[in-house]
Design a protein around this motif. Structure first.
Motif, mmCIF file in Angstrom:
data_model
loop_
_atom_site.group_PDB
_atom_site.id
_atom_site.type_symbol
_atom_site.label_atom_id
_atom_site.label_comp_id
_atom_site.label_asym_id
_atom_site.label_seq_id
_atom_site.Cartn_x
_atom_site.Cartn_y
_atom_site.Cartn_z
ATOM 1 N N ASP A 189 -24.109 20.928 -7.454
ATOM 2 C CA ASP A 189 -24.971 22.096 -6.883
ATOM 3 C C ASP A 189 -25.893 22.386 -8.162
ATOM 4 O O ASP A 189 -25.571 22.232 -9.356
ATOM 5 C CB ASP A 189 -24.266 23.283 -6.392
ATOM 6 C CG ASP A 189 -23.479 22.617 -5.276
ATOM 7 O OD1 ASP A 189 -23.755 22.011 -4.416
ATOM 8 O OD2 ASP A 189 -22.063 23.273 -5.182
ATOM 9 N N GLU A 248 -25.322 28.805 -4.619
ATOM 10 C CA GLU A 248 -26.352 27.478 -4.728
ATOM 11 C C GLU A 248 -27.710 27.781 -4.565
ATOM 12 O O GLU A 248 -28.096 28.713 -3.625
ATOM 13 C CB GLU A 248 -25.750 26.332 -4.214
ATOM 14 C CG GLU A 248 -26.703 25.121 -4.189
ATOM 15 C CD GLU A 248 -26.301 23.811 -3.106
ATOM 16 O OE1 GLU A 248 -27.008 22.951 -3.032
ATOM 17 O OE2 GLU A 248 -25.211 24.069 -2.465
ATOM 18 N N SER A 305 -31.797 26.086 -4.004
ATOM 19 C CA SER A 305 -32.736 24.970 -3.754
ATOM 20 C C SER A 305 -33.502 24.510 -4.777
ATOM 21 O O SER A 305 -34.021 25.383 -5.570
ATOM 22 C CB SER A 305 -33.309 24.834 -2.515
ATOM 23 O OG SER A 305 -34.297 25.887 -2.628
ATOM 24 N N ALA A 348 -26.491 30.990 1.502
ATOM 25 C CA ALA A 348 -25.656 30.364 0.376
ATOM 26 C C ALA A 348 -24.277 30.960 0.050
ATOM 27 O O ALA A 348 -23.498 30.554 -0.202
ATOM 28 C CB ALA A 348 -26.586 30.142 -0.762
#
Length: 614
Positions: free
Chosen positions: A538, A561, A563, A589
């Motif tokens: 991650d 986590e 993106s 998340a």
């Protein structure tokens, strides 16, 4: 799944956790670093959800002292916050981080919030608000408002902002961009309503000052620092020859200075074309385009160069072209995409050999290189201090009296280049320190991809494959670029074993340096599974504390986590004090409803407080 390591972010609730020391980071260049001293006790991290959903608008927040203005997403909140019978707007909320109190200003924000030292400025959307706020008979504009922190009074300035361009705030006030088309006025009397005009707002009087003469070149940024703002004005838009060179084709540099107490206009009357410009604490620094200025400023019998100029505002001497030797200037190549490397009192540039008499300044047998040079902008006229070393394509950095730059091995030495980091080749960019107090240059022997500096604390990205020292992050390969801490005054350094291109400084506490890092778990092996979901693949936003006295890095605040696309919106955290930060956190998340609206689809503003151990 998240373990107890992570916080249960419930609205307005408060939780404390102690983040354990995750790992020690060793390694380094050459024979490796000595064992560090025992690490200091871990700090205590407290997190609180503000309950304010910000969607993707975290980068639009601004702070003055303890007060933050937050564009809150009605859609994520599920509430009509400005009374227009929809939930499609971003509405300004005032957050007091000291008391946790919030106040809805009921105004739909159309862009970023900017700040001076007394006020916030932001544009309100007429379509979203359902009102004609600038009195032009329509509801199509974005109109400037200011909010005074102490009195809590919001003032409609009734001037429309353009669709493009960056307004700025600084100590003393703002320079706001105004649209002729939006307001329906020919503000510069040139027969059209197509221009963008810069208008200062004075914090002392609480009112707009006279507009800057000549339209703004909207494809050139406004630059603000230390109570001053640089502006590029457009001759084509003005229909005027602003720098008296016989044409109307240039972008001409000017400045608004708030330091005298009232906004003062300073006209440099120099064409800056597409070249960079910047501010130190004492001076404006820019590159003069000989071609559009119509002058041979470095006396090399052409008008094709870019010449470094320093306008020291406090000296009263106006524009100077710092020189070395008998010539009046040197052709300058800005080797950073951001332009000049600018610190509080110094700038670093690169001198092109071919642009000045084809001199071989670094005595490598050719006149094709760019060599290092620096200027102290507190002196007038300044001296262009040339360092006869070829620089490469990695942007240099400087903050205080010391800076960092990368030397191109291939362009140093006769014919074959020079191996500066002892890895058996001559194709690297090798880190060097510049000390302007002594003029000394020190080779740090690290092949680097990038560098960031704050005071004397630096983080550099070391390329494993080019450094010749094996894996630096314990993953068994040499494919990575790994972060390393370097202290410029002592030249001490330490491998952090972190792989990331997304990081930012946050203010240090005591002797500790803090970084906000989006960390790649699988490539930063010592840190392990940061979000405790059973894998190490991650990207996790963390606050890392690096003890500058030799302690190992400590993760003080991991979040769920993130993106890849979120990285730019997450950094840097908004700093309230050296130990209090605001970050956006994803409900999805974390698997937690953080604003109490019974869904997991929001991004909610979270306050992180770090308490150093007793």
């Amino acid at each position: 799944m998240l373990s107890a390591l992570f916080l249960k972010f419930m609205p307005r609730a408060l939780f404390s956790i102690l983040i354990p020391l995750l790992a020690a980071c060793g390694g380094g260049s050459g024979g490796g670093d000595p064992d560090p001293p025992p690490p200091p006790p871990d700090p205590i991290t407290t997190a609180r959800s503000t309950g304010l959903p910000v969607d993707n608008s975290f980068g639009d927040l601004a702070r003055v002292g303890d007060i933050v203005l937050v564009p809150v997403s009605e859609m994520q909140a599920g509430v009509d916050l400005n009374g227009d019978l929809d939930v499609a707007d971003r509405v300004i909320t005032r957050l007091d981080t000291r008391t946790d109190a919030t106040q809805n200003l009921s105004l739909a924000c159309a862009g970023r919030v900017i700040a001076s030292n007394q006020r916030f400025a932001f544009t309100v959307s007429e379509p979203a608000q359902g009102l004609d706020l600038n009195g032009d008979g329509d509801q199509l504009d974005n109109v400037w408002h200011v909010h005074h922190v102490a009195s809590q009074i919001t003032q409609n300035l009734a001037i429309a902002a353009p669709a493009v361009g960056n307004s700025v705030g600084t100590a003393g006030g703002f320079v706001l961009l105004r649209s002729e088309a939006g307001d329906g006025f020919d503000l510069n009397f040139d027969g059209d309503m197509l221009d963008t005009i810069a208008v200062p707002f004075d914090d002392i009087s609480g009112a707009l000052a006279p507009a800057i003469p000549g339209p703004v070149a909207t494809n050139r940024p406004l630059i603000a620092r230390n109570g001053r703002v640089l502006i590029a004005r457009s001759e084509p838009s003005a229909g005027l020859d602003l720098n008296a060179d016989g044409d109307q084709l240039d972008n001409v540099l000017s400045m608004v200075d708030f330091q005298p107490g009232l906004p003062t206009f300073v006209d440099f009357a120099r064409s800056v074309a597409t070249l960079p410009y910047a501010l130190t604490d004492s001076a404006a620094v820019y590159l003069i385009d000989e071609a559009t200025s119509g002058a041979d400023l470095n006396l090399d019998a052409d008008q094709t160069d870019a010449i470094l100029a320093v306008f020291n505002v406090s000296s009263g001497l106006g524009e100077q072209t710092p020189f070395s030797g008998a010539a009046s200037g040197f052709a300058v190549a800005a080797f950073s995409q951001a332009g000049l490397a600018v610190g509080r009192d110094h700038v670093i540039v690169a001198i092109t050999e071919g642009g000045h008499f084809n001199q071989d300044l670094n005595t490598d047998g050719d006149p094709f290189d760019a060599v290092l040079a620096w200027v102290d902008t507190t002196t007038a006229p300044g001296t262009l201090n040339i360092v006869p070393i070829a620089v490469g394509g990695v942007p240099s950095v400087i903050d205080g009296a010391r800076g960092l730059f990368a030397v191109s091995e291939a362009n140093e030495g006769i014919f074959d280049g020079t191996d500066l980091n002892q890895d058996g080749d001559d194709d690297d960019q090798v880190l060097h320190r510049l000390d302007t107090t002594t003029g000394a240059i020190t080779n740090l022997g690290l092949a680097v991809a990038s560098m960031t500096l704050r005071d004397d604390d630096a983080i550099v990205s070391v390329i494993e494959a080019s450094n010749g020292t094996g894996p630096l992050n314990e993953d068994g390969d040499t494919d990575d670029s790994v972060l390393r801490y370097v202290r410029l005054d002592t030249l001490s350094s330490r491998n952090l074993a972190i792989v990331s291109t997304d990081f930012a400084f946050v203010r240090p506490a005591l002797n500790d340096l803090r970084l906000a890092v989006i960390l790649n778990e699988g490539q930063s092996v010592p840190f392990g599974d940061l979000n405790q979901d059973g894998d190490t693949d991650d990207r996790v936003l963390v606050l890392i504390q690096v003890n500058s006295d030799g302690g190992v890095p400590v993760v003080v605040a991991p979040t769920p986590e993130v993106s890849d696309t979120a990285a730019a919106d997450l950094l840097p955290p908004l700093e309230i004090t050296p130990d209090v930060f605001l970050i956006p956190t994803s409900e999805a998340a974390a698997g937690q409803d953080r604003n109490g609206d019974a869904d997991l689809g929001d991004t909610v503003l979270t306050e992180i407080t770090i308490t150093p151990p007793a």
